[in-house]
Design a protein around this motif. Structure first.
Motif, PDB file in Angstrom:
ATOM      1  N   LEU A 121       0.809  -1.119  -0.011  1.00 17.94           N
ATOM      2  CA  LEU A 121       0.079   0.095  -0.007  1.00 17.94           C
ATOM      3  C   LEU A 121       0.850   1.281   0.046  1.00 17.94           C
ATOM      4  CD1 LEU A 121      -2.698  -1.096   2.344  1.00 17.94           C
ATOM      5  CD2 LEU A 121      -2.895  -0.724  -0.134  1.00 17.94           C
ATOM      6  N   PHE A 122       1.972   1.317   0.836  1.00 17.91           N
ATOM      7  CA  PHE A 122       2.927   2.298   0.994  1.00 17.91           C
ATOM      8  C   PHE A 122       3.455   2.595  -0.430  1.00 17.91           C
ATOM      9  CE2 PHE A 122       7.524   3.468   1.073  1.00 17.91           C
ATOM     10  CZ  PHE A 122       7.389   5.025   1.304  1.00 17.91           C
ATOM     11  N   LEU A 123       3.809   1.587  -1.470  1.00 19.08           N
ATOM     12  CA  LEU A 123       4.382   1.801  -2.683  1.00 19.08           C
ATOM     13  C   LEU A 123       3.493   2.071  -3.684  1.00 19.08           C
ATOM     14  CD1 LEU A 123       6.949  -1.181  -2.619  1.00 19.08           C
ATOM     15  CD2 LEU A 123       7.554   1.165  -2.267  1.00 19.08           C
ATOM     16  N   GLU A 124       2.269   1.911  -3.395  1.00 23.82           N
ATOM     17  CA  GLU A 124       1.147   2.315  -4.355  1.00 23.82           C
ATOM     18  C   GLU A 124       0.859   4.015  -4.215  1.00 23.82           C
ATOM     19  OE1 GLU A 124      -2.351   0.277  -3.745  1.00 23.82           O
ATOM     20  OE2 GLU A 124      -1.702  -1.600  -4.547  1.00 23.82           O
ATOM     21  N   ILE A 138      12.845   0.492   4.047  1.00 28.05           N
ATOM     22  CA  ILE A 138      12.237  -0.729   4.891  1.00 28.05           C
ATOM     23  C   ILE A 138      11.859  -0.685   6.261  1.00 28.05           C
ATOM     24  CG2 ILE A 138      13.014  -2.884   5.465  1.00 28.05           C
ATOM     25  CD1 ILE A 138      12.671  -2.801   2.462  1.00 28.05           C
ATOM     26  N   MET A 139      10.749  -0.722   6.493  1.00 26.86           N
ATOM     27  CA  MET A 139      10.335  -0.646   7.958  1.00 26.86           C
ATOM     28  C   MET A 139       9.985  -2.095   8.553  1.00 26.86           C
ATOM     29  SD  MET A 139      10.001   2.473   8.705  1.00 26.86           S
ATOM     30  CE  MET A 139       9.575   4.186   8.265  1.00 26.86           C
ATOM     31  N   TYR A 167       4.727   2.084   7.838  1.00 29.15           N
ATOM     32  CA  TYR A 167       4.616   2.337   6.331  1.00 29.15           C
ATOM     33  C   TYR A 167       3.532   3.432   6.246  1.00 29.15           C
ATOM     34  CZ  TYR A 167       7.809  -1.171   4.833  1.00 29.15           C
ATOM     35  OH  TYR A 167       8.937  -1.854   4.337  1.00 29.15           O
ATOM     36  N   ALA A 168       2.350   3.120   7.057  1.00 31.83           N
ATOM     37  CA  ALA A 168       1.189   4.229   6.847  1.00 31.83           C
ATOM     38  C   ALA A 168       1.609   5.673   7.049  1.00 31.83           C
ATOM     39  CB  ALA A 168       0.110   3.632   7.741  1.00 31.83           C
ATOM     40  N   GLU A 177       3.561  12.267   1.251  1.00 28.19           N
ATOM     41  CA  GLU A 177       2.527  12.765   0.592  1.00 28.19           C
ATOM     42  C   GLU A 177       2.446  14.345   1.175  1.00 28.19           C
ATOM     43  OE1 GLU A 177      -0.962  10.487   1.355  1.00 28.19           O
ATOM     44  OE2 GLU A 177      -0.532   9.262  -0.541  1.00 28.19           O
ATOM     45  N   ALA A 178       2.742  14.688   2.233  1.00 30.84           N
ATOM     46  CA  ALA A 178       2.589  15.905   2.749  1.00 30.84           C
ATOM     47  C   ALA A 178       3.941  16.811   2.341  1.00 30.84           C
ATOM     48  CB  ALA A 178       2.675  16.087   4.375  1.00 30.84           C
TER      49      ALA A 178
END
Length: 280
Positions: free
Chosen positions: A170-173, A186-187, A193-194, A201-202
């Motif tokens: 989801l992060f990579l999307e 990497i987490m 990741y969220a 994005e910010a």
């Protein structure tokens, strides 16, 4: 396989009882060691593919595969454990029939599997795999369909690992990094990741405001990695602020601390020094 007694049917019955006993002892051992509940559970194929992201498939036909590479199933996870030992007496009749055929040297048809990376998931042939394990074999013939996924399945061992993969997908999307940049972020904690996705994005929104023009997600992701992530993590390593974290974990931590303590989005020596003095 245990030494035959000369009575194949009795040997097949003993094979099943020995496999069941091994499954019960394994459950007991897991409980005594307080290991996670999913340590003896087969990986569900559809959950794995959903977490990694489906990208296509192709059939490559029969191959010999190792039994240890078979880690999951499409739809029979309740009947067998991770080592394909029977979890109840429900499968006994068919299991013993196959064990008897194997002990008599009869031809056993190939199983059918999906291949995801180096992992295999059974479509058809659970009893055959279980009997092969019980007889001490290390390989089995299989008809293989290769499933391609958006994320590399490396690192998946247990069901709990799917959460990390799912959140990374989801992060990579949201932040479509590629190549070296993709491999560098990497987490360990899936929730991070969220948080990182929201942070990037910010960052991208502020960048577009400053420049007065729209930039697509792929370009923003690469610019964030080149202009923000790489120089900042370099400063963090020089300031000995990474510790046992990954670079991405260290970046997320100090980015949050920077704003909470100093109320700024800038990076300079004063910011790093302020973070260093507050890290404990």
């Amino acid at each position: 396989m245990t030494r035959p007694t000369g009575f194949p049917r009795a040997d097949a019955e003993h094979d099943f009882l020995r496999a069941r006993r091994g499954q019960v002892l394994s459950r007991l051992s897991t409980w005594l060691r307080r290991e996670p509940d999913d340590v003896n559970i087969m990986l569900p194929f559809h959950e794995v593919v959903d977490a990694l992201g489906y990208a296509g498939e192709s059939r490559i036909g029969p191959r010999v595969i190792t039994l240890d590479s078979i880690v999951g199933t499409v739809d029979r996870s309740r009947d067998f454990d991770r080592r394909f030992r029977p979890t109840s007496g429900r499968v006994r009749e068919r299991w013993e029939r196959l064990a008897l055929a194997a002990r008599r040297g009869e031809a056993i048809p190939p199983i059918e599997v999906y291949r995801v990376g180096e992992l295999h998931f059974i479509i058809d042939g659970h009893h055959r795999v279980s009997v092969a394990h019980a007889h001490g074999l290390s390989t089995i013939e299989a008809q293989i369909t290769v499933v391609r996924t958006k994320l590399n399945p490396t690192g998946i061992r247990y069901r709990g690992d799917l959460i990390v993969k799912d959140y990374r997908r989801l992060f990579l999307e949201r932040v479509p990094l590629t190549g070296h940049a993709r491999a560098s972020v990497i987490m360990s904690d899936p929730w991070d990741y969220a948080q990182l996705g929201e942070h990037v994005e910010a960052w991208g929104f502020r960048l577009m405001q400053d420049e007065g023009r729209f930039t697509d997600r792929a370009k923003l992701a690469q610019r964030w990695f080149d202009e923000e992530f790489t120089p900042v993590t370099g400063m963090l390593r020089q300031a000995d602020l990474v510790g046992d974290r990954t670079d991405a974990e260290a970046y997320l931590w100090v980015a949050a601390e920077r704003y909470r303590l100093i109320r700024t989005h800038r990076w300079d020596d004063d910011v790093i020094e302020a973070l260093r003095s507050r890290r404990h």
